[in-house]
Design an enzyme around this catalytic site. Structure first.
Site, PDB file in Angstrom:
ATOM      1  N   LYS A 178      -4.523   2.681  17.152  1.00 48.93           N
ATOM      2  CA  LYS A 178      -4.851   2.522  15.731  1.00 48.93           C
ATOM      3  C   LYS A 178      -4.409   1.112  15.328  1.00 48.93           C
ATOM      4  O   LYS A 178      -3.231   0.873  15.085  1.00 48.93           O
ATOM      5  CB  LYS A 178      -4.110   3.588  14.911  1.00 48.93           C
ATOM      6  CG  LYS A 178      -4.797   4.016  13.631  1.00 48.93           C
ATOM      7  CD  LYS A 178      -5.040   2.934  12.625  1.00 48.93           C
ATOM      8  CE  LYS A 178      -3.811   2.565  11.841  1.00 48.93           C
ATOM      9  NZ  LYS A 178      -4.037   1.430  10.915  1.00 48.93           N
ATOM     10  N   GLY A 231       5.931  -2.427  13.517  1.00 52.35           N
ATOM     11  CA  GLY A 231       5.610  -2.617  12.104  1.00 52.35           C
ATOM     12  C   GLY A 231       6.859  -2.566  11.248  1.00 52.35           C
ATOM     13  O   GLY A 231       7.945  -2.956  11.687  1.00 52.35           O
ATOM     14  N   SER A 232       6.708  -2.047  10.039  1.00 51.01           N
ATOM     15  CA  SER A 232       7.799  -2.096   9.058  1.00 51.01           C
ATOM     16  C   SER A 232       8.823  -0.975   9.294  1.00 51.01           C
ATOM     17  O   SER A 232       8.505   0.057   9.903  1.00 51.01           O
ATOM     18  CB  SER A 232       7.216  -1.963   7.652  1.00 51.01           C
ATOM     19  OG  SER A 232       6.613  -0.702   7.513  1.00 51.01           O
ATOM     20  N   GLY A 236       8.186   2.874  10.320  1.00 52.44           N
ATOM     21  CA  GLY A 236       8.837   3.238  11.586  1.00 52.44           C
ATOM     22  C   GLY A 236       9.619   4.544  11.453  1.00 52.44           C
ATOM     23  O   GLY A 236       9.595   5.395  12.348  1.00 52.44           O
ATOM     24  N   GLU A 253       9.439  -0.852  17.254  1.00 49.17           N
ATOM     25  CA  GLU A 253       9.771  -2.281  17.189  1.00 49.17           C
ATOM     26  C   GLU A 253       9.532  -2.700  15.751  1.00 49.17           C
ATOM     27  O   GLU A 253       8.394  -2.792  15.298  1.00 49.17           O
ATOM     28  CB  GLU A 253       8.866  -3.020  18.189  1.00 49.17           C
ATOM     29  CG  GLU A 253       9.492  -4.308  18.636  1.00 49.17           C
ATOM     30  CD  GLU A 253       9.161  -5.412  17.696  1.00 49.17           C
ATOM     31  OE1 GLU A 253       9.955  -5.612  16.743  1.00 49.17           O
ATOM     32  OE2 GLU A 253       8.138  -6.056  17.886  1.00 49.17           O
ATOM     33  N   CYS A 287       8.011 -10.723  14.319  1.00 50.50           N
ATOM     34  CA  CYS A 287       9.178  -9.835  14.306  1.00 50.50           C
ATOM     35  C   CYS A 287      10.405 -10.558  14.841  1.00 50.50           C
ATOM     36  O   CYS A 287      11.508 -10.368  14.364  1.00 50.50           O
ATOM     37  CB  CYS A 287       8.899  -8.575  15.089  1.00 50.50           C
ATOM     38  SG  CYS A 287       8.073  -8.882  16.638  1.00 50.50           S
ATOM     39  N   GLU A 384      14.328  -9.059   5.872  1.00 50.74           N
ATOM     40  CA  GLU A 384      13.232  -9.677   6.619  1.00 50.74           C
ATOM     41  C   GLU A 384      12.178 -10.144   5.602  1.00 50.74           C
ATOM     42  O   GLU A 384      11.614  -9.328   4.865  1.00 50.74           O
ATOM     43  CB  GLU A 384      12.618  -8.674   7.595  1.00 50.74           C
ATOM     44  CG  GLU A 384      11.562  -9.319   8.467  1.00 50.74           C
ATOM     45  CD  GLU A 384      10.931  -8.358   9.472  1.00 50.74           C
ATOM     46  OE1 GLU A 384      10.536  -7.257   9.062  1.00 50.74           O
ATOM     47  OE2 GLU A 384      10.834  -8.721  10.656  1.00 50.74           O
TER      48      GLU A 384
END
Ligand code: NAD
Length: 482
Positions: A178, A231-232, A236, A253, A287, A384
């Site tokens: 996806k 992703g975020s 996650g 991750e 990241c 972040e």
């Protein structure tokens, strides 16, 4: 717009391009100017169901019967096709993500390398024999999980597909991918190249769509036996909860706040390009971006002056102009980053790059921005940002530097600039990070290097040979033969 001859409003399921069951599409926007790039399929739960069924059929068919060497050969062939189409893949990624063309080309090259690396590794992964009781022979088998789900973000689609789908296919899993709704063109191109390379039907399925629909359906699907997510942090956590409901392994991750530590004996000239590039590559939407520069007080003014000079020369503009920095991926991401910069109004901006004068008004541009004398607890030094923003923080002792470096909830990457070998060894152990670099940052991002984090950066390892263990399950066979 066609993607390597295929219609981007289609999903790739069971080896065939077909419209989403919903019959709806989503708009894909070019972040360099705000124009519509094309429409993409709006995949829904039905499409995920059909993809999982196709993957299961592949596992009980040609793909499940393929030898490790045959899997390796088809991956290597995909890698060759990626190289043959590298200009088109780079152009698609640049248009879709807003990434300067040279950086997009490097990502396509990395995708080819992942296919070569995992193609070559496919028949090198094996179990062990275990010395045991008299009259027994014991050995282990490494087996694929089955259907694996891959939820990929927009910042490095080709690299992240390469590292996760590459390792999953090498070990004999069948994948449902996806991609992100903001950028999915190279995911579609990858599927088409895999088809052309002869990957059996159903071994790879690609369903573009919204995270809350197609992504959620994939992460909750009871027949998906492993989840890989980049992703975020909030999403996650949702993925981990979905994995818990089905009791399946998950690799997360989730980004970071990665520091570079510059000590009094550092070679500044050597370090400078790494200090800056690690913050502005892909407009900081990386990241493993280095968003915190920690500098010994004796070198602080020198480092800030050198970085400020480098920043003033940076230019941001359309991806195809191939400047230092492109637009952010979307107007939404631009708003997020600008709101962070506004949170630094109490701080001193020491330098900013420039958005070129003729950059289209509809583009998502943010001038690269450098803050100095930031305290370690400031929001800009803790959160972040995911934009071209770096902060410089002074320290006076090695212990203080380590405390600041480890003083965020993240732990993805860290780097030290020092000529003192003992200090290098000490810090390599003390820093909370999945990768530590000594007198460099990123080491060129080699596909061979295991990668992943601690804390809010996630868990599990992708890249390198190590990833193959994560995509397999170990079976112990104990034979009693007298
Ligand atoms: P996101 O986590 O929302 O999206 C990443 C992927 O997850 C996309 O494919 C998305 O469709 C999917 N997704 C979203 N909601 C989902 C759900 N409920 N269930 C299943 N899948 C879902 O990230 P974003 O909105 O694209 O970016 C937001 C922030 O995330 C960024 O500002 C950045 O801080 C961080 N981020 C980190 C990385 C990284 O490499 N670690 C990559 C992208 C974004």
């Amino acid at each position: 717009m066609k993607i390597l001859g295929i219609d981007p409003t289609h999903c790739f399921i069971g080896g065939r391009w077909q419209p989403s069951q919903a019959g709806e599409t989503l708009e894909l926007v070019n972040p360099s100017d705000g124009s519509t790039l094309c429409q993409i399929a709006k995949g829904i739960a039905d499409d995920i169901d059909r993809s999982v069924e196709a993957a299961q059929a592949a596992l009980s068919g040609d793909w499940g019967r393929a030898t490790a060497a045959e899997r390796g050969r088809v991956l290597a062939k995909i890698g060759q096709l990626v190289l043959q189409n590298i200009d088109e893949l780079a152009r698609l990624e640049a248009l879709d993500v807003g990434k300067p063309l040279t950086q997009a080309r490097a990502d396509a090259m990395a995708l080819a390398r992942y296919m070569e690396f995992y193609g070559g590794a496919a028949d090198k992964l094996h179990g062990e024999t275990i010395p045991y009781l008299d009259g027994y022979t014991v050995y282990t088998l490494r087996e694929p999980h089955g259907v694996t789900g891959h939820i990929v973000p927009w910042n490095y689609p080709m690299q992240i597909i390469g590292r996760s789908v590459g390792a999953a296919l090498a070990t004999g899993n069948a994948c449902v991918l996806k991609p992100a709704e903001e950028a999915c063109l190279t995911a579609l191109a990858f599927a088409e190249l895999a088809r052309q390379a002869g990957l059996p039907d159903g071994a790879l399925n690609v369903v573009p769509g919204l995270g809350a629909e197609a992504g959620a359906a994939l992460s909750h699907h009871p027949s998906v036996r492993h989840l890989s997510f980049t992703g975020s942090v909030p999403v996650g956590k949702l993925i981990q909860k979905a994995a818990a409901d089905n009791v399946v392994p998950v690799t997360l991750e989730l980004g970071g706040k990665s520091p570079q530590l510059v000590f009094e004996d550092a070679d500044l000239q050597d370090a400078l390009p790494f200090l800056v590039n690690a913050g502005i590559q892909n407009a900081g939407q990386t990241c493993s971006a280095s968003s915190r520069i920690l500098v010994h007080e004796s070198r602080f003014d020198d480092v800030v002056a050198a970085m400020a000079k480098a920043y003033s020369a940076l230019r941001a503009g359309p991806a195809l102009r191939d400047l230092n920095v492109g637009p952010l991926v979307s107007r939404r991401q631009k708003d997020i980053v600008e709101s962070f910069i506004a949170k630094g109004k109490d701080l001193k901006i020491v330098s900013q790059g420039q958005v070129v004068d003729d950059a289209p008004a509809g583009g998502a541009y943010v001038a690269p921005t450098l803050f100095a004398n930031v305290t370690p607890d400031h929001v800009l030094a803790q959160d972040e940002i995911f934009g071209p923003v770096q902060v410089v923080i002074p320290f006076s002792t090695e212990d203080e530097a380590v405390a600041i470096a480890n003083g965020t909830p993240f732990g993805l990457v860290a780097s030290c600039w020092t000529k003192d070998g003992s200090r290098q060894m000490r810090l390599a152990k003390k820093l909370h990070a999945g990768q530590v670099f000594l007198n460099n940052y990123g080491a060129g991002g080699g596909v061979e290097l295991p990668f992943g984090g601690h804390g809010l950066s996630g868990h599990g390892r992708e890249k390198g040979f190590e990833a193959l263990y994560g995509f397999t399950s170990l079976k112990t066979v104990a034979a009693r033969h007298g």
